[in-house]
Write a protein that holds these residues in place. Structure first.
Motif, short mmCIF file in Angstrom:
data_model
loop_
_atom_site.label_atom_id
_atom_site.label_comp_id
_atom_site.label_asym_id
_atom_site.label_seq_id
_atom_site.Cartn_x
_atom_site.Cartn_y
_atom_site.Cartn_z
N UNK A 1 0.84 -1.20 0.00
CA UNK A 1 0.00 0.00 0.00
C UNK A 1 0.87 1.25 0.00
N UNK A 2 0.26 2.35 -0.34
CA UNK A 2 1.00 3.60 -0.40
C UNK A 2 0.36 4.62 0.54
N UNK A 30 -5.61 1.35 -2.42
CA UNK A 30 -4.18 1.10 -2.23
C UNK A 30 -3.50 2.28 -1.55
N UNK A 31 -4.14 3.46 -1.71
CA UNK A 31 -3.46 4.68 -1.28
C UNK A 31 -4.22 5.34 -0.13
N UNK A 32 -3.49 5.68 0.93
CA UNK A 32 -4.09 6.50 1.97
C UNK A 32 -3.90 7.96 1.55
N UNK A 33 -5.00 8.70 1.41
CA UNK A 33 -4.91 10.08 0.93
C UNK A 33 -5.40 11.05 2.01
N UNK A 34 -4.65 12.09 2.32
CA UNK A 34 -5.02 13.01 3.40
C UNK A 34 -6.08 14.01 2.94
N UNK A 35 -7.32 13.55 2.85
CA UNK A 35 -8.39 14.34 2.25
C UNK A 35 -8.59 15.71 2.89
N UNK A 36 -8.74 15.70 4.23
CA UNK A 36 -9.08 16.96 4.91
C UNK A 36 -7.98 17.99 4.79
N UNK A 37 -6.73 17.53 5.00
CA UNK A 37 -5.61 18.46 4.88
C UNK A 37 -5.53 19.03 3.46
N UNK A 107 1.72 17.73 -5.71
CA UNK A 107 1.59 18.41 -4.42
C UNK A 107 1.87 17.46 -3.26
N UNK A 108 2.20 16.22 -3.58
CA UNK A 108 2.32 15.20 -2.54
C UNK A 108 3.66 14.47 -2.60
N UNK A 109 4.04 13.86 -1.47
CA UNK A 109 5.14 12.90 -1.43
C UNK A 109 4.52 11.53 -1.20
N UNK A 110 5.07 10.52 -1.84
CA UNK A 110 4.50 9.18 -1.71
C UNK A 110 5.47 8.26 -0.97
N UNK A 111 4.94 7.55 0.03
CA UNK A 111 5.74 6.59 0.80
C UNK A 111 5.06 5.22 0.73
N UNK A 112 5.84 4.16 0.97
CA UNK A 112 5.18 2.85 1.11
C UNK A 112 4.50 2.77 2.47
N UNK A 126 5.49 -7.42 3.76
CA UNK A 126 6.24 -8.24 2.81
C UNK A 126 6.93 -7.29 1.85
N UNK A 127 8.25 -7.42 1.73
CA UNK A 127 9.01 -6.55 0.85
C UNK A 127 9.03 -7.04 -0.59
N UNK A 128 8.26 -8.08 -0.87
CA UNK A 128 8.16 -8.62 -2.24
C UNK A 128 9.55 -8.90 -2.80
N UNK A 129 10.32 -9.68 -2.04
CA UNK A 129 11.73 -9.90 -2.41
C UNK A 129 11.90 -10.91 -3.53
#
Ligand code: SF4
Ligand code: SF4
Lengths: 204, 293
Positions: A1-2, A30-37, A107-112, A126-129
């Motif tokens: 997920x992101x 898949x993505x958590x998005x900071x809607x209110x901010x 406008x965003x930075x994306x992290x795992x 799982x790092x999907x190695x």
């Protein structure tokens, strides 16, 4: 997920130049998005009158879907100087490719974000190695539970069972050892030296 | 000279560890080494960006020591280089005539003075040892042949003998021996009894172990190590001893006495001594004299 996080106001404000269109992507699990901010930030950015439209859609990462969704805004978009996208990195890239002649900014930075849908995020990852080691390590993932992703045993940095990198994190190799000891399967650790294969084209 | 030859002859080698400077001027370090170590130790062990603090390179410093007539031990960690760079540096070491290696995983980048850097860890200590062994057989890790006669080294590794998870460390030690480690040096020992118990278990692997000594400089340093350094516990009575006569401790005498005492108590159980003086190189001759080795 992101997980996407907003860049700072100082980083975003200078990107709003001339007529600006804002595109939000709210659509995927898949993505958590900071809607209110994001809404708060966009209200602030709109206060100078430069923002000519705020478009909120889903799955903008799908090129066909994106072109359908933007169709009725195309006239407005063509007049714009800048398009500012609030989405994960994939969404921004899709918009930038689609609107080839316009300046498109993120406008965003994306992290795992550890974990997948349906499992407890943060606890297991799982790092999907591409070469799962769990059968050797008592079901504890050495790639994600060890800060150095070591696959041949513990480093010298563990203190009181905690990892040298983070005193709040259990040392993954200590967990592996304890689990195998409990199962009376410590001999499992006597495998020949393992070496990761980063040449596998499917591995990051 | 390979340190392994000394073990084979039944000798009791003494090594000292030094850290290269943060800069490229090694005159001061060279003076210290020539004055206090050259005639007193078998080999000088050079750290590789120890504690993830960026410094002059271990390989270059080893070469400078070699030119000065010293026997260097080249420390190599997996933190900063992928397997291409690691193999290449091993060949460079062979070109410089460096014969002794100490192969480590390395501290995590976040512990050092450039915490933003990318931690590499393409290999780890075990696969690094395996890698050197593979080069010694004339091939690189991918199986491509080397040109000409392959290099040959004494391959050393570390083990945390007084770790609170000593069994986990012993499992790792076994993996290192199987991968090709030929001698070990330990993390600092302050508890001789723990070290002896460790050696009882470690002797099954049949490889020489050098007792690790870090000179305790004062009570503050001891407490810091207790709180922050893995595998080290300085017992309370030793901290009290450091506190008792502040002048004596400041002059380094207490640290020298404690270090020599630990060596005397443990020397029957180990095959050599490795001193990490951390800037107190000048105390090394006194320690060795007092320890009668
Ligand atoms: S070892 Fe860990 S990262 Fe690799 S596949 Fe298994 S769970 Fe995933
Ligand atoms: S302390 Fe444990 S979890 Fe942390 S890097 Fe070392 S082996 Fe991995």
């Amino acid at each position: 997920m992101l997980i996407t996080q907003l860049k700072s106001k100082d980083a975003i404000a200078p990107l709003v130049k001339g007529k600006t269109i804002i595109i939000n992507c709210h659509g995927c699990k898949e993505v958590y998005f900071p809607e209110h901010e994001a809404i708060e930030m966009q209200n602030e950015l709109s206060s100078n009158g430069n923002v000519s439209a705020v478009i909120t859609r889903d799955y903008i990462c799908n090129p066909d879907n994106l072109s359908l969704q933007l169709k009725k805004y195309l006239d407005k978009i063509k007049e714009a100087d800048t398009v500012l996208v609030f989405s994960c990195g994939v969404g921004v890239q899709t918009v930038a490719k689609y609107l080839e002649d316009i300046e498109v900014y993120s406008a965003c930075d994306t992290y795992p974000l550890p974990g997948f849908q349906g499992v407890t995020p943060l606890e297991f990852d799982c790092g999907q190695c591409g070469e799962c080691y769990l059968n050797y390590t008592g079901g504890v993932c050495p790639i994600t539970a060890c800060s150095k992703s070591l696959i041949n045993g513990q480093c010298g940095g563990s203190k009181n069972g905690k990892c040298e990198v983070d005193k709040d994190m259990d040392c993954g190799w200590e967990r592996i050892y304890i689990k195998l000891e409990k199962l009376k399967k410590l001999d499992t650790l006597k495998y020949p030296t393992k070496i990761r294969n980063y040449g596998n084209p499917y591995v990051e | 000279m390979k340190i392994t030859e000394l073990f084979q002859r039944g000798e009791f080698p003494i090594t000292a560890e030094v850290g290269p400077p943060k800069g490229f001027h090694i005159e001061h370090l060279m003076d210290e080494v020539n004055t206090y170590l050259k005639d007193n130790v078998t080999a000088v062990n050079v750290t590789d960006n120890q504690s993830s603090v960026m410094r002059l390179g271990s390989l270059a410093t080893c070469k400078a020591f070699k030119d000065e007539g010293l026997t260097p031990i080249f420390q190599l960690t997996c933190r900063d280089r992928n397997r291409i760079a690691l193999q290449s540096d091993i060949l460079s070491a062979a070109l410089f005539g460096i014969e002794n290696l100490l192969l480590l995983t390395g501290d995590h980048t976040t512990l050092g003075d450039n915490p933003q850097s990318k931690p590499v860890f393409d290999l780890d200590s075990v696969s690094l040892i395996h890698m050197v062994k593979t080069l010694e057989q004339g091939f690189d890790l991918a199986g491509n042949p080397l040109d000409g006669e392959p290099p040959k080294f004494a391959k050393g590794a570390v083990v945390s003998a007084c770790s609170d998870s000593v069994d986990v460390q012993l499992a790792k030690m076994e993996a290192k021996v199987k991968a090709g480690a030929e001698y070990f040096q330990t993390q600092a020992v302050y508890e001789p009894e723990k070290f002896m118990r460790f050696m009882e278990k470690a002797k099954q692997f049949g490889v020489p172990v050098m007792l690790g000594i870090v000179i305790p400089k004062n009570a503050g340093m001891a407490r810091f190590m207790n709180d922050n350094v893995a595998g080290i516990t300085v017992p309370q009575d030793m901290i009290d001893e450091l506190k008792k006569d502040k002048e004596k401790t400041k002059a380094g005498i207490t640290g020298v006495e404690i270090s020599a005492r630990i060596i005397r108590e443990c020397k029957e159980y180990c095959q050599g001594v490795h001193i990490m003086a951390l800037g107190w190189e000048s105390k090394v001759p006194d320690i060795l004299k007092l320890a009668q080795i």
